[in-house]
Structure formats: C-alpha cells, structure tokens
Design an enzyme around this catalytic site. Structure first.
Site, PDB file in Angstrom:
ATOM      1  N   GLY A 119       5.158   1.903 -10.810  1.00  0.00           N
ATOM      2  CA  GLY A 119       4.239   3.032 -11.209  1.00  0.00           C
ATOM      3  C   GLY A 119       3.790   3.990 -12.308  1.00  0.00           C
ATOM      4  N   TRP A 161       0.963  -1.189   0.028  1.00  0.00           N
ATOM      5  CA  TRP A 161      -0.081   0.229   0.652  1.00  0.00           C
ATOM      6  C   TRP A 161       0.793   1.379  -0.002  1.00  0.00           C
ATOM      7  CZ3 TRP A 161      -4.700  -1.060   4.311  1.00  0.00           C
ATOM      8  CH2 TRP A 161      -5.004  -2.751   3.931  1.00  0.00           C
ATOM      9  N   GLU A 188      12.514   1.742  -3.960  1.00  0.00           N
ATOM     10  CA  GLU A 188      12.173   3.932  -3.311  1.00  0.00           C
ATOM     11  C   GLU A 188      12.815   3.655  -1.836  1.00  0.00           C
ATOM     12  OE1 GLU A 188       8.356   2.949  -2.727  1.00  0.00           O
ATOM     13  OE2 GLU A 188       7.637   3.294  -5.260  1.00  0.00           O
ATOM     14  N   GLY A 193       1.484  -2.584  -6.901  1.00  0.00           N
ATOM     15  CA  GLY A 193       1.509  -1.612  -5.860  1.00  0.00           C
ATOM     16  C   GLY A 193      -0.077  -0.612  -5.988  1.00  0.00           C
ATOM     17  N   GLY A 194       0.009  -0.156  -6.822  1.00  0.00           N
ATOM     18  CA  GLY A 194      -0.930   1.087  -7.225  1.00  0.00           C
ATOM     19  C   GLY A 194      -2.805  -0.193  -7.074  1.00  0.00           C
TER      20      GLY A 194
HETATM   21  P1  13P Z   1       2.706  -0.596  -8.841  1.00  0.00           P
HETATM   22  O1  13P Z   1       2.220  -1.862  -8.900  1.00  0.00           O
HETATM   23  O2  13P Z   1       1.983   0.738  -8.842  1.00  0.00           O
HETATM   24  O3  13P Z   1       3.539  -0.136 -10.652  1.00  0.00           O
HETATM   25  O4  13P Z   1       3.881  -0.284  -7.544  1.00  0.00           O
HETATM   26  C1  13P Z   1       4.514  -2.048  -7.662  1.00  0.00           C
HETATM   27  C2  13P Z   1       5.543  -2.156  -6.280  1.00  0.00           C
HETATM   28  O5  13P Z   1       5.883  -1.051  -6.230  1.00  0.00           O
HETATM   29  C3  13P Z   1       4.710  -2.345  -4.875  1.00  0.00           C
HETATM   30  O6  13P Z   1       6.046  -2.487  -4.754  1.00  0.00           O
END
Ligand code: 13P
Length: 265
Positions: free
Chosen positions: A184, A10, A108, A245-246
């Site tokens: 992302g 999240w 990140e 992620g998203g």
């Molecule tokens: P997204 O699915 O938003 O591209 O992010 C992936 C992620 O960093 C999961 O840890």
C-alpha cells in the site's frame, strides 16, 4: 509445472454494489479474453483467485459458478473450527459455502490483530482440515530489511507457520511474499529484490523437504504490484504470480495484471 496465480485481496473495501460491479466487469473481460485467445494458444492461463470480504463471499461465488479459471476465498479464518467466538468465521464455514482458498498471516493481521506464527500455524491446520488452500503470507518490515535481517525474518515465519507439516500437506499451500514496506505504499520491491527472496524461499523448501516440493510450490509476490510493474516482476523465474491489493479494486488494472502473467499480452 507449478501453478501461476493472480489473486486479488480486496481487504475491507467496496460496498456490495461496487463489489458486484467489479467482479462482473472482470468476468466479462475474462470471458472475452478466453474467446479471443483459444485455449491451445494461451501459454499458461493463470488461476485467478478473488478474496472479497466475508459478507460478499457467497454472492461473488455465485457469479463464478462453473468457472474453472476463477476461485474465491476468504481473507482470514479463526484458529478453531467452531465455538463461542462472536464475530468470527471458521475454516469449515468458509469451505461449506464453496470457497476454496483462505489468506493466512497477512501482515495487516499480524500487526493490527497481534497474530503470531503459533496462532497462524493453528489457522493453517484448520484450513487444511477443511480442504482450503492456505495462502500463507510472509515478509519483513523496513527496519528488518535495512538491518539485513529480511532473509532470517522470512525463514522464521515459514519455519514456525508452515514447516511443521509434511510434504503432502505442503503441496496444498501457496506462499505469498509481501514485504511490509511495499504494501500500500507505492514502493514496489525491485524485480531483483523479489527474485532473490523468492529463490531463498524455494531453496528453504528444498533444504527442509525436497527439490520436488520446492519446484511445486507457487510463490506469489505482493506489495504495490500494479498494471505497470507486474510484467517485470512476473518475468522472474521464481515469481509465480501476485497477491494484489489496491490494483485489484479496478477491473481494468487487475485484468492487465492477469494478462501480464498469461503470456498473451
Ligand atoms: P497493495 O497491492 O495495495 O500494496 O497490497 C498488497 C497486499 O497486501 C495484498 O495482500
């Protein structure tokens, strides 16, 4: 057979009301699905792991108490087990509230907080000491791929971050391949690109440890994986699920991704 896993990261999103609503909606969907698809018919129910922000951990854990199909983990941990580190959270703390997993080495964290492979190896040690499953992230940046260095980058991240441990410890780890250019961005790795990197990771484990260790390792894909493209990505023989992620912030989408892996759609 190795574990199939769909995990939701999240990140730093959702207020508590929203987080509770998301987890609650997901629980209703999963409970319903389990009722509709009898256990003996579910080909291989994936394990679901949720990674809420630290402050929501205990409350989300409470929602899934006694639910064997859903685990909860933290998005990070400190590389020491206690001390004067204002604002930090240690692996033993995470484990003591009942969480079972921890993400280590997310891109990140690497790029925004300068976490390098040596520090990440310390974090992995802490996680294992506290009996947490480290979900260790690796993945190249776009220029590295464009220069044909992606296999080497991922190899180095795994060598430094993970391969100091013995085979018994390695069996407790999950690896997530997350190409940084796909996180992302809406640009997903093609199924072919994901498969070739996952196969590379598995071969590396085979060469460094054993064929058995390679076969047992769950390698998840992450990076713009969504309800539409998940099935295609998960159909690859070396892709054992996803770190989402998203798309994990919407119960319907995340549930669809889970269904893409459990063979019931
Ligand atoms: P997204 O699915 O938003 O591209 O992010 C992936 C992620 O960093 C999961 O840890």
């Amino acid at each position: 057979m190795r574990k199939k896993i769909v995990a939701g990261n999240w990140k730093m999103n959702l207020n508590f009301e929203e987080a509770k609503a998301l987890a609650g909606e997901l629980k209703v969907k999963l409970d319903h699905q389990r009722g509709v698809v009898p256990a003996h018919k579910a080909v291989s129910s994936p394990e679901v792991v949720l990674f809420p922000p630290y402050v929501y951990l205990t409350r989300i854990l409470d929602l899934f108490i006694n639910d064997e199909g859903v685990s909860v983990g933290a998005q990070n941990c400190h590389h020491e087990d206690h001390g004067a580190h204002t604002g930090e959270v240690s692996a033993p703390m995470i484990s003591s509230v009942g969480a079972t997993h921890v993400i280590i080495g997310h891109s990140e964290r690497r790029s925004q907080f300068g976490e390098d492979d040596e520090l990440l190896a310390q974090k992995v040690k802490q996680a294992l000491k506290s009996a947490l499953v480290p979900v260790f992230c690796c993945g190249e940046m776009l220029p590295e791929r464009e220069n044909g260095k992606h296999f080497q980058v991922v190899t180095d991240q795994l060598l430094r971050g993970l391969f100091w441990m013995d085979e018994v410890q390695l069996a407790k780890v999950v690896i997530a391949y997350e190409p940084v250019w796909a996180i992302g961005t809406g640009v997903t790795a093609s199924p072919g690109q994901a498969q070739e990197m996952h196969a590379h990771i598995r071969k590396l484990i085979g060469d460094t440890y054993s064929k058995g260790a390679a076969e047992r390792m769950s390698v998840l894909y992450g990076g713009s994986c969504n309800a539409k493209n998940a099935a295609e990505l998960f159909a690859n023989p070396d892709v054992d699920g996803g770190l989402i992620g998203g798309a994990s912030l919407k119960a319907a989408d995340f549930f669809q991704i889970i269904k893409s892996l459990d063979g019931s759609q």
